[in-house]
Design a protein around this motif. Structure first.
Motif, mmCIF file in Angstrom:
data_model
loop_
_atom_site.group_PDB
_atom_site.id
_atom_site.type_symbol
_atom_site.label_atom_id
_atom_site.label_comp_id
_atom_site.label_asym_id
_atom_site.label_seq_id
_atom_site.Cartn_x
_atom_site.Cartn_y
_atom_site.Cartn_z
ATOM 1 N N LYS A 219 0.820 -1.213 0.000
ATOM 2 C CA LYS A 219 0.000 0.000 0.000
ATOM 3 C C LYS A 219 0.859 1.270 0.000
ATOM 4 O O LYS A 219 0.578 2.220 -0.725
ATOM 5 C CB LYS A 219 -0.946 -0.010 1.211
ATOM 6 C CG LYS A 219 -2.064 -1.043 1.064
ATOM 7 C CD LYS A 219 -3.034 -0.984 2.211
ATOM 8 C CE LYS A 219 -4.375 -1.663 1.957
ATOM 9 N NZ LYS A 219 -4.355 -2.970 1.303
ATOM 10 N N LEU A 220 1.932 1.247 0.787
ATOM 11 C CA LEU A 220 2.787 2.434 0.847
ATOM 12 C C LEU A 220 3.549 2.635 -0.472
ATOM 13 O O LEU A 220 3.688 3.753 -0.959
ATOM 14 C CB LEU A 220 3.753 2.329 2.038
ATOM 15 C CG LEU A 220 4.423 3.634 2.454
ATOM 16 C CD1 LEU A 220 3.396 4.701 2.837
ATOM 17 C CD2 LEU A 220 5.371 3.399 3.627
ATOM 18 N N ILE A 242 -1.404 7.161 3.671
ATOM 19 C CA ILE A 242 -1.704 6.538 2.377
ATOM 20 C C ILE A 242 -2.972 7.180 1.779
ATOM 21 O O ILE A 242 -3.591 6.635 0.869
ATOM 22 C CB ILE A 242 -1.800 4.997 2.443
ATOM 23 C CG1 ILE A 242 -2.799 4.542 3.508
ATOM 24 C CG2 ILE A 242 -0.419 4.372 2.697
ATOM 25 C CD1 ILE A 242 -3.146 3.052 3.429
ATOM 26 N N HIS A 243 -3.338 8.314 2.319
ATOM 27 C CA HIS A 243 -4.400 9.160 1.747
ATOM 28 C C HIS A 243 -5.744 8.449 1.666
ATOM 29 O O HIS A 243 -6.469 8.547 0.687
ATOM 30 C CB HIS A 243 -3.995 9.692 0.366
ATOM 31 C CG HIS A 243 -2.529 9.934 0.234
ATOM 32 N ND1 HIS A 243 -1.838 10.753 1.100
ATOM 33 C CD2 HIS A 243 -1.602 9.431 -0.619
ATOM 34 C CE1 HIS A 243 -0.555 10.748 0.762
ATOM 35 N NE2 HIS A 243 -0.397 9.953 -0.264
ATOM 36 N N MET A 271 -7.099 0.522 -6.319
ATOM 37 C CA MET A 271 -5.828 -0.215 -6.324
ATOM 38 C C MET A 271 -5.320 -0.425 -4.904
ATOM 39 O O MET A 271 -4.759 -1.466 -4.582
ATOM 40 C CB MET A 271 -4.787 0.541 -7.145
ATOM 41 C CG MET A 271 -5.027 0.438 -8.626
ATOM 42 S SD MET A 271 -3.688 1.241 -9.529
ATOM 43 C CE MET A 271 -4.573 2.601 -10.186
ATOM 44 N N LEU A 272 -5.548 0.563 -4.077
ATOM 45 C CA LEU A 272 -5.094 0.475 -2.678
ATOM 46 C C LEU A 272 -5.765 -0.695 -1.971
ATOM 47 O O LEU A 272 -5.129 -1.433 -1.218
ATOM 48 C CB LEU A 272 -5.434 1.786 -1.958
ATOM 49 C CG LEU A 272 -4.842 1.971 -0.571
ATOM 50 C CD1 LEU A 272 -3.338 2.203 -0.676
ATOM 51 C CD2 LEU A 272 -5.504 3.150 0.146
ATOM 52 N N LEU A 273 -7.044 -0.885 -2.244
ATOM 53 C CA LEU A 273 -7.774 -1.966 -1.587
ATOM 54 C C LEU A 273 -7.318 -3.338 -2.077
ATOM 55 O O LEU A 273 -7.452 -4.327 -1.373
ATOM 56 C CB LEU A 273 -9.288 -1.782 -1.778
ATOM 57 C CG LEU A 273 -9.834 -0.491 -1.135
ATOM 58 C CD1 LEU A 273 -11.313 -0.308 -1.429
ATOM 59 C CD2 LEU A 273 -9.570 -0.464 0.377
ATOM 60 N N LYS A 276 -1.184 -5.211 -1.148
ATOM 61 C CA LYS A 276 -0.786 -5.861 0.120
ATOM 62 C C LYS A 276 -0.591 -4.806 1.198
ATOM 63 O O LYS A 276 -0.356 -3.651 0.893
ATOM 64 C CB LYS A 276 0.542 -6.611 -0.077
ATOM 65 C CG LYS A 276 0.499 -7.721 -1.083
ATOM 66 C CD LYS A 276 1.906 -8.203 -1.429
ATOM 67 C CE LYS A 276 2.633 -7.212 -2.336
ATOM 68 N NZ LYS A 276 3.945 -7.557 -2.771
ATOM 69 N N ASP A 277 -0.635 -5.257 2.475
ATOM 70 C CA ASP A 277 -0.470 -4.283 3.572
ATOM 71 C C ASP A 277 0.957 -3.783 3.725
ATOM 72 O O ASP A 277 1.860 -4.361 3.215
ATOM 73 C CB ASP A 277 -0.925 -4.895 4.889
ATOM 74 C CG ASP A 277 -2.442 -4.789 4.972
ATOM 75 O OD1 ASP A 277 -2.956 -3.703 4.694
ATOM 76 O OD2 ASP A 277 -3.080 -5.815 5.259
#
Ligand SMILES: Nc1nc2c(ncn2[C@@H]2O[C@H](COP(=O)(O)OP(=O)(O)O)[C@@H](O)[C@H]2O)c(=O)[nH]1
Ligand SMILES: [Mg+2]
Ligand SMILES: [Zn+2]
Length: 277
Positions: A219-220, A242-243, A271-273, A276-277
């Protein structure tokens, strides 16, 4: 005598290398093969006796799909119509390429068929953009050519968007294009072997089109690969912002105030969802 050149094509174990505008068909030396140092398209190499490839120079960068090295620019080709423009697909391409720190250029094709708004949208967000019409005989290609001089450019994008047509127009070539099958609404894949096409100081790699792209970023990493968020994120309350759900986020503020293209932020969240974390 040792010569230097760049690999432009690989076919059944042979490497085509261009050196001073001449093409040599070479084999990799046993040492290279034993040490698994097999060249890929785009590699700068040394060879001897016009026969044997002996050394692969250090790569500036490389892509895995397509497998190419030393890229200066990735041109993402998108059509305004046929196939229909998808900002999500474009933002995926941008994220993947920008995450590898390679410069991007967005080429909007088929200006004769579609609504040109997507081009002006991305232009307003400071992306490098071109609007072209491959069917227009009077189109000024000379001006466009400046974007590609002294660079190795990779063309990427969905099948049928006009990659091969654009390459043909830029390099005065006649490579086979995909005729759109009306029933399926998409073309067949005709581009197979990875190859550098060149004309004077312009070098372009055409790649087979593909229609979906997986994001393999955390995600970052994804947040960092949205280059347009970079300056703004300095004003976010948290440096790891991450906004998304964070408070006091400059990116979200710009989204709400229509400074950031709505679709771009919404695609980012999609895309963020998935990331990966
Ligand atoms: N109207 C129009 N058709 C285009 C343009 N560029 C490409 N095409 C057509 O779109 C189809 C697919 O083009 P092609 O270059 O093979 O796309 P590729 O699969 O991305 O390499 C062909 O029928 C081309 O003639 C354009 O600017 N305008
Ligand atoms: Mg093609
Ligand atoms: Zn933020």
């Amino acid at each position: 005598m040792i010569k230097q050149g760049q690999v432009i094509k690989i076919i059944s174990g042979f490497f085509d290398v261009v050196s001073k505008n001449k093409i040599y068909r070479l084999r990799a030396s046993g040492t290279l093969r034993d040490n698994n140092l097999i060249p890929i398209v785009g590699d700068y190499v040394e060879f001897k006796n016009d026969l044997l490839l002996t050394k692969v120079k250090e790569r500036k960068n490389f892509l895995i799909r397509p497998k190419v090295a030393n890229i200066d620019l990735v041109a993402i080709i998108v059509s305004l119509s046929e196939p229909k423009f998808s900002s999500l697909l474009l933002d995926r391409f941008l994220a993947i390429i920008e995450s590898q720190n390679i410069s991007t250029l967005i080429i909007f094709t088929k200006s004769d068929l579609g609504n040109n708004k997507p081009y002006y949208d991305y232009l307003s967000q400071n992306f490098n953009c071109l609007l072209i019409n491959n069917k227009d005989k009077d189109f000024d290609w000379n001006k466009i050519k400046d974007n590609f001089k002294n660079k190795l450019t990779v063309f990427t994008g969905q099948t049928g968007v006009g990659k091969t047509s654009t390459l043909n127009n830029l390099l005065n070539k006649n490579e086979k294009t995909n005729e759109i099958s009306k029933s399926l609404g998409r073309g067949k894949h005709t581009t197979r072997v990875i190859e550098i096409f060149f004309d004077q100081d312009i070098r372009i790699i055409d790649t087979p089109g593909f229609s979906s792209l997986e994001i393999n970023l955390s995600k970052l990493e994804l947040a960092h690969s949205f280059f347009d968020f970079k300056e703004w994120s300095k004003k976010c309350k948290f440096s790891t912002c991450i906004h998304y759900k964070e408070i006091d986020c400059e990116v979200k503020r710009n989204y709400q105030n229509n400074i950031l293209l709505k679709s771009r932020y919404e695609n980012y969240i999609k895309m963020l969802l998935e990331a990966k974390d």
